[in-house]
Scaffold this motif. Structure first.
Motif, mmCIF file in Angstrom:
data_model
loop_
_atom_site.group_PDB
_atom_site.id
_atom_site.type_symbol
_atom_site.label_atom_id
_atom_site.label_comp_id
_atom_site.label_asym_id
_atom_site.label_seq_id
_atom_site.Cartn_x
_atom_site.Cartn_y
_atom_site.Cartn_z
ATOM 1 N N ALA A 1 45.360 -5.144 28.443
ATOM 2 C CA ALA A 1 45.004 -5.798 29.708
ATOM 3 C C ALA A 1 43.560 -6.267 29.714
ATOM 4 O O ALA A 1 43.205 -7.193 30.456
ATOM 5 N N TYR A 2 42.710 -5.635 28.888
ATOM 6 C CA TYR A 2 41.285 -6.000 28.831
ATOM 7 C C TYR A 2 40.861 -6.167 27.369
ATOM 8 O O TYR A 2 40.012 -5.417 26.863
ATOM 9 N N PRO A 3 41.424 -7.123 26.654
ATOM 10 C CA PRO A 3 41.163 -7.238 25.211
ATOM 11 C C PRO A 3 39.720 -7.579 24.873
ATOM 12 O O PRO A 3 39.281 -7.330 23.748
ATOM 13 N N ASP A 4 38.984 -8.145 25.837
ATOM 14 C CA ASP A 4 37.599 -8.536 25.562
ATOM 15 C C ASP A 4 36.596 -7.428 25.863
ATOM 16 O O ASP A 4 35.401 -7.590 25.605
ATOM 17 N N PHE A 5 37.073 -6.322 26.418
ATOM 18 C CA PHE A 5 36.172 -5.222 26.758
ATOM 19 C C PHE A 5 36.125 -4.227 25.594
ATOM 20 O O PHE A 5 37.172 -3.850 25.070
ATOM 21 N N PRO A 6 34.945 -3.769 25.200
ATOM 22 C CA PRO A 6 34.878 -2.720 24.176
ATOM 23 C C PRO A 6 35.653 -1.477 24.624
ATOM 24 O O PRO A 6 35.593 -1.080 25.790
ATOM 25 N N LEU A 7 36.390 -0.880 23.696
ATOM 26 C CA LEU A 7 37.167 0.324 23.965
ATOM 27 C C LEU A 7 36.409 1.506 23.386
ATOM 28 O O LEU A 7 36.128 1.548 22.187
ATOM 29 N N LEU A 8 36.065 2.484 24.238
ATOM 30 C CA LEU A 8 35.252 3.607 23.786
ATOM 31 C C LEU A 8 35.903 4.930 24.166
ATOM 32 O O LEU A 8 36.266 5.144 25.323
ATOM 33 N N PRO A 9 36.045 5.829 23.200
ATOM 34 C CA PRO A 9 36.475 7.182 23.559
ATOM 35 C C PRO A 9 35.311 7.962 24.134
ATOM 36 O O PRO A 9 34.170 7.794 23.711
ATOM 37 N N ASN A 10 35.597 8.805 25.103
ATOM 38 C CA ASN A 10 34.593 9.754 25.572
ATOM 39 C C ASN A 10 34.786 11.030 24.772
ATOM 40 O O ASN A 10 35.833 11.685 24.863
ATOM 41 N N LEU A 11 33.793 11.356 23.935
ATOM 42 C CA LEU A 11 33.928 12.518 23.067
ATOM 43 C C LEU A 11 33.917 13.808 23.886
ATOM 44 O O LEU A 11 33.259 13.881 24.911
ATOM 45 N N ARG A 12 34.716 14.837 23.510
ATOM 46 C CA ARG A 12 35.445 14.761 22.261
ATOM 47 C C ARG A 12 36.917 14.382 22.484
ATOM 48 O O ARG A 12 37.564 13.775 21.648
#
Length: 463
Positions: free
Chosen positions: A37-48
Motif C-alpha cells: 500500500a505504501y511502496p515508496d515509503f522506507p520499510l523499517l523494523p523496530n528492533l528487536r
C-alpha cells in the motif's frame, strides 16, 4: 492429570517453536500488504521484535530502535541514547515502522507512546533548532492512538515534551531542517482500511510515521487456527526463550526451508539452519565516528577478518593505517596474538567481576594502546563481541580523553581536555550518530564515568 495441569500442558504446546514460526508467517503476509500500500515509503523494523516480520530485501538499511520501556506508564521518556535521528536522513514522504506485541494488547507501547513522543519532541526541536525557518501551522501536538492511551496519561506526557525538546536541542546531534512535521499513524490487522496520502508534496501537511502492529490481537495471546497450528500473538518477542538459536537474520535466510517443514521435523530444520549460520561468518563494515573524521572505528569481533600472517582487516579491506583493539570474553586465538603489530587483545570478563576488571584493566590498557596509535597518525578500530557495548564504552573514554569538543585529536595538549558528565554524554552522542545500533549497558557507562571523573591517584589507590 488435573484440569490445571492439562491447561498448562496445552498452553506450553501452543507456544512451541512450530506454532510461533507459523504465526510469524501469517503476520508477515499482513506486513507485506501494508508495504504494497505504501511502496515508496522506507520499510523499517523496530528492533528487536519487528525484524521477524520485515523482509530484509524490502527493508531500509538501518532499522529503528524505539523501546517500549520508554513508553511505559510513569516511565515515559525521550532517550538521547536511542534518538533514532538517522530516520530523519531519508528523503521520504513517510516511513513504515513495524513492530509487534503479545498478551492480547492491540499494539506495543513503543508504537502507541514511544514513537508519538519522538515525533512531538522532534517537531518541537525543529522550532528551537531552526528558528529562522517559517513554520506556520507547524504541528507540535502529541498524537496518541484513541482507546489505547488514556486522556490522563496523554496529558501527563504532554507536560514533559518541552523539557525533552530542550535536551535534544542542546545535544550535539545534528538535525535536518524538516519541511513538514512528523505525525504517527497506526495500522493493525484489525484496521478496515489503510489511510491514503497525497502523491504530491504540495498537498501533504505532515510526514506520516506509519506504525504497524503486525500481530492480530487475540484473547489470552494465542488462538487455535484451522490448518493444525495455534496462532501466537507477537511470536517474535523474546526469541532467546523459544528460538533454539534462531534469530531474524537466520530465519530470513532460510525462510523457505523453515516454512515447508512440518511439526515433526521443524526442530531438526531449525537446528541445521542455526549450525550452518554459525559456520558462516557474516562480515559487516565497521562504523567510523564521523565527528572525529574516522579516526575511531567500531565493529564486532565477528566482523574481523584474519589474514594468513595473523594481521587483521575488515570488510573494507586491509589498511596499514588501522590498529585493532579487541575486547572479548572468548579465549584468544592465533589470529589475535599479542605479538602481531597493531593488534591488542584484551580479555573482558563477564558478570560482576567483569565490571571491576573493565574499570581497572580494560580501560587503562585500552587508553594506552589507542593513544599510542593515534599519535602515530593511525586509525583505531575497537571491537567487542557484540559491537554495541564494551567497544562503545572504550570509544567514549578515548574520545573524551584524546579529542577536543571539535573532534580534533589533541596529541600534545591533553592537559587541556577535562571530561565532565556533559562532555562524556556528547561523545556518546557522536558514536550513536554514526552507529545507531550502539547500545552500551548502564554499568558500562558507569565504569566509563568513574574512570574519567575519578582523580588518577584515588583511582590507582582503588585498583
Amino acid at each position: 492429570m488435573n484440569r490445571n495441569e492439562a491447561f498448562s500442558h496445552l498452553r506450553k504446546e501452543s507456544l512451541d517453536i512450530y506454532n510461533r514460526l507459523k504465526s510469524i508467517e501469517e503476520d508477515i503476509q499482513f506486513v507485506n500488504q501494508v508495504h504494497d500500500a505504501y511502496p515508496d515509503f522506507p520499510l523499517l523494523p523496530n528492533l528487536r521484535c519487528g525484524a521477524w516480520y520485515t523482509d530484509p530485501s524490502l527493508a531500509a538499511p538501518h532499522p529503528a530502535y524505539f523501546k517500549s520501556t520508554d513508553g511505559h506508564f510513569s516511565n515515559w521518556g525521550f532517550n538521547l541514547r536511542r534518538a533514532n535521528l538517522h530516520l530523519l536522513n531519508y528523503n521520504y514522504r513517510g516511513i513504515v515502522l513495524v513492530d509487534s506485541t503479545r498478551s492480547g494488547k492491540r499494539m506495543p507501547d513503543a508504537l502507541s507512546k514511544t514513537v508519538p513522543i519522538w515525533c512531538a519532541v522532534v517537531n518541537r526541536t525543529m522550532i528551537l533548532r531552526h528558528p529562522e525557518t517559517s513554520r506556520q501551522n507547524w504541528d507540535t501536538l502529541l498524537h496518541t492512538p484513541p482507546g489505547v492511551v488514556s486522556t490522563q496519561e496523554h496529558s501527563q506526557i504532554v507536560s514533559l515534551l518541552d523539557g525533552w525538546a530542550d535536551a535534544l536541542n542542546k545535544s550535539s546531534y545534528s538535525l535536518p531542517d524538516l519541511s513538514l512535521p512528523l505525525r504517527p499513524i497506526w495500522i493493525t490487522p484489525a484496521s478496515t482500511s489503510f489511510p491514503k496520502f497525497s502523491s504530491t508534496d504540495s498537498k501533504q501537511t505532515f510526514i506520516p510515521i506509519i506504525c504497524v502492529s503486525a500481530s492480530r490481537q487475540v484473547q489470552e495471546g494465542f488462538d487455535r487456527r484451522i490448518g493444525g497450528f495455534v496462532y501466537v500473538q507477537g511470536s517474535g518477542d523474546d526469541h532467546e526463550l523459544w528460538g533454539m538459536g534462531l534469530n531474524p537474520d537466520i530465519f530470513w535466510k532460510n525462510r523457505e526451508r523453515i516454512a515447508f517443514a512440518d511439526r515433526s521435523e521443524i526442530e531438526t530444520v531449525v537446528t541445521k539452519c542455526v549450525s550452518e549460520a554459525q559456520a558462516t561468518n557474516n562480515v559487516y563494515p565497521p562504523s567510523a565516528v564521523d565527528r572525529v573524521r574516522g579516526r575511531i572505528l567500531l565493529c564486532s569481533t565477528a566482523d574481523l577478518i584474519a589474514g594468513s600472517s595473523g594481521h587483521l582487516s575488515t570488510s573494507f579491506g586491509e589498511s596499514e593505517d588501522v590498529a585493532f583493539l579487541i575486547l572479548s570474553s572468548h579465549d584468544r586465538n592465533d589470529t589475535t596474538a599479542e605479538n602481531v603489530p597493531g593488534v591488542r587483545y584484551i580479555t573482558a570478563l563477564e558478570g560482576k567481576k567483569g565490571q571491576t576488571q573493565f574499570l581497572q584493566t580494560v580501560l587503562p590498557r585500552s587508553m594506552d594502546f589507542i593513544q599510542t596509535h593515534l599519535a602515530e597518525g593511525m586509525r583505531v578500530c575497537i571491537a567487542c563481541d557484540t559491537g554495541k557495548d564494551l567497544s562503545v564504552g572504550v570509544a567514549v573514554a578515548a574520545l573524551s580523553k584524546f579529542f577536543d569538543d571539535e573532534g580534533n585529536f589533541m596529541e600534545s595538549d591533553l592537559q587541556n581536555i577535562t571530561p565532565d558528565k556533559q562532555s562524556i554524554r556528547t561523545r556518546l552522542e557522536w558514536i550513536i550518530a554514526s552507529r545507531p545500533e550502539a547500545n552500551p549497558a548502564r554499568n558500562t557507562l558507569k565504569r566509563v564515568n568513574e574512570f574519567l571523573l575519578t582523580p588518577s591517584p584515588f583511582l590507582q589507590k582503588r585498583t
